[in-house]
Design an enzyme around this catalytic site. Structure first.
Site, PDB file in Angstrom:
ATOM      1  N   GLU A  99     -22.666  -6.402 -44.094  1.00 30.87           N
ATOM      2  CA  GLU A  99     -23.363  -7.620 -43.865  1.00 30.87           C
ATOM      3  C   GLU A  99     -24.375  -7.803 -45.291  1.00 30.87           C
ATOM      4  OE1 GLU A  99     -24.543  -9.790 -42.033  1.00 30.87           O
ATOM      5  OE2 GLU A  99     -24.548  -9.460 -39.936  1.00 30.87           O
ATOM      6  N   ASP A 100     -24.484  -9.248 -45.237  1.00 27.92           N
ATOM      7  CA  ASP A 100     -25.396  -9.639 -46.376  1.00 27.92           C
ATOM      8  C   ASP A 100     -26.911  -9.268 -45.936  1.00 27.92           C
ATOM      9  OD1 ASP A 100     -25.213 -11.530 -44.206  1.00 27.92           O
ATOM     10  OD2 ASP A 100     -24.895 -13.306 -45.230  1.00 27.92           O
ATOM     11  N   ASP A 103     -31.571  -9.904 -40.042  1.00 30.95           N
ATOM     12  CA  ASP A 103     -32.677 -10.483 -40.150  1.00 30.95           C
ATOM     13  C   ASP A 103     -33.497 -10.208 -38.505  1.00 30.95           C
ATOM     14  OD1 ASP A 103     -34.942 -12.104 -40.787  1.00 30.95           O
ATOM     15  OD2 ASP A 103     -33.705 -13.897 -39.961  1.00 30.95           O
ATOM     16  N   PHE A 152     -37.069 -16.930 -47.149  1.00 27.15           N
ATOM     17  CA  PHE A 152     -35.657 -17.114 -46.958  1.00 27.15           C
ATOM     18  C   PHE A 152     -35.039 -17.141 -48.188  1.00 27.15           C
ATOM     19  CE2 PHE A 152     -32.053 -19.876 -46.476  1.00 27.15           C
ATOM     20  CZ  PHE A 152     -31.716 -19.553 -45.243  1.00 27.15           C
ATOM     21  N   ASP A 159     -26.787 -18.512 -48.532  1.00 22.08           N
ATOM     22  CA  ASP A 159     -26.805 -19.960 -48.709  1.00 22.08           C
ATOM     23  C   ASP A 159     -28.116 -20.811 -48.258  1.00 22.08           C
ATOM     24  OD1 ASP A 159     -26.145 -19.817 -45.920  1.00 22.08           O
ATOM     25  OD2 ASP A 159     -25.469 -21.862 -45.956  1.00 22.08           O
ATOM     26  N   ARG A 165     -24.551 -20.068 -52.704  1.00 26.79           N
ATOM     27  CA  ARG A 165     -24.052 -18.912 -52.564  1.00 26.79           C
ATOM     28  C   ARG A 165     -23.548 -18.433 -54.017  1.00 26.79           C
ATOM     29  NH1 ARG A 165     -23.001 -18.209 -47.277  1.00 26.79           N
ATOM     30  NH2 ARG A 165     -22.713 -19.977 -45.976  1.00 26.79           N
TER      31      ARG A 165
HETATM   32  P1  IMP Z   1     -29.824 -12.423 -37.780  1.00 27.45           P
HETATM   33  O1  IMP Z   1     -28.757 -12.737 -36.616  1.00 27.45           O
HETATM   34  O2  IMP Z   1     -31.158 -12.963 -37.318  1.00 27.45           O
HETATM   35  O3  IMP Z   1     -30.104 -10.972 -38.007  1.00 27.45           O
HETATM   36  O4  IMP Z   1     -29.511 -13.277 -38.955  1.00 27.45           O
HETATM   37  C1  IMP Z   1     -28.216 -12.858 -39.560  1.00 27.45           C
HETATM   38  C2  IMP Z   1     -27.523 -13.954 -40.275  1.00 27.45           C
HETATM   39  O5  IMP Z   1     -28.479 -15.038 -40.526  1.00 27.45           O
HETATM   40  C3  IMP Z   1     -27.010 -13.226 -41.583  1.00 27.45           C
HETATM   41  O6  IMP Z   1     -26.200 -12.677 -41.749  1.00 27.45           O
HETATM   42  C4  IMP Z   1     -27.125 -14.631 -42.762  1.00 27.45           C
HETATM   43  O7  IMP Z   1     -25.983 -15.177 -42.557  1.00 27.45           O
HETATM   44  C5  IMP Z   1     -28.284 -15.277 -41.920  1.00 27.45           C
HETATM   45  N1  IMP Z   1     -29.750 -15.155 -42.483  1.00 27.45           N
HETATM   46  C6  IMP Z   1     -30.805 -14.489 -42.135  1.00 27.45           C
HETATM   47  N2  IMP Z   1     -31.780 -14.434 -43.048  1.00 27.45           N
HETATM   48  C7  IMP Z   1     -31.278 -15.243 -44.040  1.00 27.45           C
HETATM   49  C8  IMP Z   1     -31.972 -15.629 -45.141  1.00 27.45           C
HETATM   50  O8  IMP Z   1     -32.855 -15.426 -45.802  1.00 27.45           O
HETATM   51  N3  IMP Z   1     -31.099 -16.440 -46.214  1.00 27.45           N
HETATM   52  C9  IMP Z   1     -29.752 -16.834 -45.894  1.00 27.45           C
HETATM   53  N4  IMP Z   1     -29.152 -16.542 -44.715  1.00 27.45           N
HETATM   54  C10 IMP Z   1     -29.898 -15.751 -43.820  1.00 27.45           C
END
Ligand code: IMP
Length: 177
Positions: A99-100, A103, A152, A159, A165
């Site tokens: 995973e990138d 959050d 963010f 992105d 990206r």
């Molecule tokens: P989650 O479901 O809230 O954990 O969000 C996960 C996904 O949201 C990540 O895989 C990202 O694609 C996107 N995301 C969450 N935070 C960021 C950020 O700070 N920058 C860019 N994408 C984010």
């Protein structure tokens, strides 16, 4: 090259250093056992590609999934949909979700449960960035690159409205006052 209104958060040098550490840990944990790395598109494309370059294990497969979370804000809504499924069979195999950024954890939880149903031998998670303070659901993250509290982030696969990206470092988007 145009960059966002930004603050550098993680440099290219630090990313590569950390990736080598993570690759070493993964190699030590699995030795030459087969491992399937599953990258989450689009955000993890750069991380996955750099990570597997440093894996010494010869028994590696690579696959991708694409998960979309629908909502109006820049935060996960929890309405997650799989828009590109796995192509490789994973039953009985060691699987690492790459995973990138984790959050709220909602996207990863959805994916983790979906892959778990396919009966892998082991299932681990490797994330470049962990925003632990923002977690809303419990999900295991076994290999973590960097802990970031808030903000963010863009670059190195991440992105903002599909931009940035391609940047080789991670920046925090600084909003104009
Ligand atoms: P989650 O479901 O809230 O954990 O969000 C996960 C996904 O949201 C990540 O895989 C990202 O694609 C996107 N995301 C969450 N935070 C960021 C950020 O700070 N920058 C860019 N994408 C984010």
């Amino acid at each position: 090259m145009e960059k966002p209104q930004q603050k550098l958060v993680i440099s290219e040098k630090d990313i590569l250093h950390k990736i080598k550490e993570l690759a070493n840990k993964i190699d030590n944990d699995f030795n030459e056992e087969p491992v399937v790395f599953i990258g989450t598109l689009k955000g993890a494309f750069m991380f996955l590609s750099d990570l597997v370059k440093h894996i010494k294990n010869p028994n590696v497969e690579v696959d991708f999934v694409r998960v979309k979370s629908y909502g109006l804000s820049d935060k996960s809504s929890g309405n997650v949909e799989l828009v590109k499924d796995l192509e490789l069979p994973v039953e009985g195999k060691n699987v690492i979700i790459v995973e990138d950024i984790v959050d709220t954890g909602l996207t990863l939880k959805f994916l983790y449960e979906r892959i778990k149903e396919l009966n892998p031998k082991t299932l681990k998670v490797c994330a470049l960035i962990n925003k632990k303070e923002r977690r809303e659901v419990d999900v295991p993250v076994d290999y973590i690159g960097f802990e970031v509290e808030k903000g963010f982030l863009v670059g190195y696969g991440l992105d903002f409205a599909e931009r940035y990206r391609h940047l080789s470092e991670v920046y925090e988007v600084v909003k104009d006052e």
